[in-house]
Write an enzyme that holds these catalytic residues in place. Structure first.
Site, short mmCIF file in Angstrom:
data_model
loop_
_atom_site.label_atom_id
_atom_site.label_comp_id
_atom_site.label_asym_id
_atom_site.label_seq_id
_atom_site.Cartn_x
_atom_site.Cartn_y
_atom_site.Cartn_z
CB SER A 74 -0.86 0.02 1.25
OG SER A 74 -1.43 1.31 1.44
CE1 TYR A 84 -4.05 -2.55 4.75
CE2 TYR A 84 -3.08 -0.39 4.33
CZ TYR A 84 -3.71 -1.54 3.86
OH TYR A 84 -3.99 -1.68 2.52
P1 NDP Z 1 -11.94 -5.24 -0.51
O1 NDP Z 1 -12.27 -5.18 0.94
O2 NDP Z 1 -12.80 -4.52 -1.48
O3 NDP Z 1 -11.84 -6.79 -0.96
C1 NDP Z 1 -11.07 -7.66 -0.22
C2 NDP Z 1 -11.04 -9.02 -0.86
O4 NDP Z 1 -10.18 -9.85 -0.07
C3 NDP Z 1 -12.38 -9.69 -0.93
O5 NDP Z 1 -12.51 -10.39 -2.14
C4 NDP Z 1 -12.34 -10.68 0.24
O6 NDP Z 1 -13.08 -11.86 0.00
C5 NDP Z 1 -10.86 -11.04 0.25
N1 NDP Z 1 -10.42 -11.58 1.54
C6 NDP Z 1 -10.46 -11.00 2.76
N2 NDP Z 1 -9.97 -11.83 3.69
C7 NDP Z 1 -9.60 -12.96 3.03
C8 NDP Z 1 -9.04 -14.19 3.44
N3 NDP Z 1 -8.74 -14.44 4.73
N4 NDP Z 1 -8.80 -15.14 2.50
C9 NDP Z 1 -9.10 -14.92 1.19
N5 NDP Z 1 -9.65 -13.77 0.75
C10 NDP Z 1 -9.90 -12.80 1.67
O7 NDP Z 1 -10.41 -4.75 -0.61
P2 NDP Z 1 -9.65 -3.98 -1.81
O8 NDP Z 1 -10.04 -4.56 -3.10
O9 NDP Z 1 -9.76 -2.53 -1.59
O10 NDP Z 1 -8.13 -4.36 -1.45
C11 NDP Z 1 -7.40 -5.36 -2.14
C12 NDP Z 1 -5.94 -5.26 -1.72
O11 NDP Z 1 -5.44 -3.97 -2.06
C13 NDP Z 1 -5.69 -5.44 -0.22
O12 NDP Z 1 -4.53 -6.19 -0.02
C14 NDP Z 1 -5.51 -4.01 0.27
O13 NDP Z 1 -4.73 -3.95 1.44
C15 NDP Z 1 -4.81 -3.39 -0.92
N6 NDP Z 1 -4.94 -1.94 -1.00
C16 NDP Z 1 -6.17 -1.36 -1.14
C17 NDP Z 1 -6.27 0.02 -1.20
C18 NDP Z 1 -7.59 0.73 -1.31
O14 NDP Z 1 -7.62 1.96 -1.16
N7 NDP Z 1 -8.68 0.05 -1.59
C19 NDP Z 1 -5.08 0.88 -1.12
C20 NDP Z 1 -3.85 0.15 -0.98
C21 NDP Z 1 -3.79 -1.21 -0.93
P3 NDP Z 1 -14.42 -12.26 0.86
O15 NDP Z 1 -15.43 -11.20 0.57
O16 NDP Z 1 -14.78 -13.60 0.34
O17 NDP Z 1 -13.98 -12.26 2.29
#
Ligand code: NDP
Length: 246
Positions: free
Chosen positions: A141, A154
């Site tokens: 991030s 985080y």
């Molecule tokens: P969302 O919350 O929109 O989506 C998260 C996804 O991760 C979902 O598909 C969820 O699946 C899955 N997930 C959560 N826990 C688990 C687990 N234990 N095992 C498998 N899958 C899991 O997040 P974003 O799309 O925003 O973020 C994606 C990545 O990008 C993350 O790593 C985040 O830290 C990073 N990021 C995001 C930013 C942002 O501003 N959005 C900025 C910087 C980095 P389910 O619904 O099935 O639990």
């Protein structure tokens, strides 16, 4: 363009958010895509359906990335279905924002279990099960550069992901596998927007040079490039995707 034709890609956390956009983009480039999810079966099935409607090939596989046995079973099921995995996208992650003084043991453990142990678990499988000349793209991030109060645990998880990325790149390079991490800035997903007022989002938008939120597709396009053969000489790198925010 079909830059990923014949490649099989595993995207963790691809039921929604950035992961779903990555899955769509990679499928549009010709890849067969494994949509991993933890609890969101309905959303994962919808992502698979919409990829198929666009002429792509995808399956959904459930696994909590923090559980080593579930991750191993997912790799084996994916290889049984598609014959191989070429690209691993470690997108699954959660974000808990609290002042360090308010962060509970449970908050700290959960965040490290999913963001760090989850990335570790999939890379450990990938070390022997990813195809030669494959690619790994991890998710850090831009917060590891900005370091805003309340992001302490985080950014600690994402700092660990960055270090794992650098070491793993050196460990698997002999097999032709390149390993990188991306650092998105704020992206328009539930993870970022939940609990924030429009006023706060507008203020955060003004911190990048384009005065807007990143969209999941902005990130997906770069991941598609990093997954392609054209990006092979990029390895062990941490790449900011944030519109000049930091
Ligand atoms: P969302 O919350 O929109 O989506 C998260 C996804 O991760 C979902 O598909 C969820 O699946 C899955 N997930 C959560 N826990 C688990 C687990 N234990 N095992 C498998 N899958 C899991 O997040 P974003 O799309 O925003 O973020 C994606 C990545 O990008 C993350 O790593 C985040 O830290 C990073 N990021 C995001 C930013 C942002 O501003 N959005 C900025 C910087 C980095 P389910 O619904 O099935 O639990």
């Amino acid at each position: 363009m079909n830059t990923l034709a014949s490649k099989v890609v595993l995207v963790t956390g691809a039921s929604r958010g950035i992961g779903a956009a990555v899955a769509h983009k990679l499928a549009a480039e010709g890849a067969k895509v494994i949509i991993n999810y933890a609890g969101g079966k309905e959303a994962a099935d919808q992502t698979v359906d919409s990829i198929k409607q666009q002429g792509g090939d995808a399956i959904a596989l459930q696994a909590d990335v923090s559980k080593a046995d579930e991750v191993a079973a997912m790799f084996d099921a994916a290889i049984a279905h598609y014959g191989k995995i070429d690209v691993l996208v470690n997108n699954a992650g959660i974000m808990i924002t609290k002042l360090i003084k308010d962060t509970t043991d449970e908050d700290f453990i959960r965040q490290f279990d999913i963001n760090v142990r989850g990335t570790f678990n999939t890379m450990r499988e990938a070390a022997t099960k990813l195809a030669d000349k494959g690619s790994v793209i991890n998710f850090s991030s831009t917060q590891t550069r900005v370091l805003t109060p309340t992001y302490g645990s985080y950014v600690a998880t994402k700092g660990a992901v960055e270090q794992l990325t650098r070491v793993f790149a050196k460990e698997v390079g002999a097999r032709g596998i390149n390993v990188n991490a991306v650092q998105p800035g704020p992206v328009n997903t539930e993870l970022f927007t939940k609990g924030k007022s429009q006023e706060l989002i507008d203020r955060l938008n003004s911190l990048n040079a384009f005065n807007r939120l990143g969209e999941p597709e902005d990130i997906a396009k770069v991941v598609a490039f990093l997954a392609s053969d054209d990006a092979k000489w990029i390895s062990g790198q941490i790449i900011g995707l944030n519109g000049a925010m930091a």
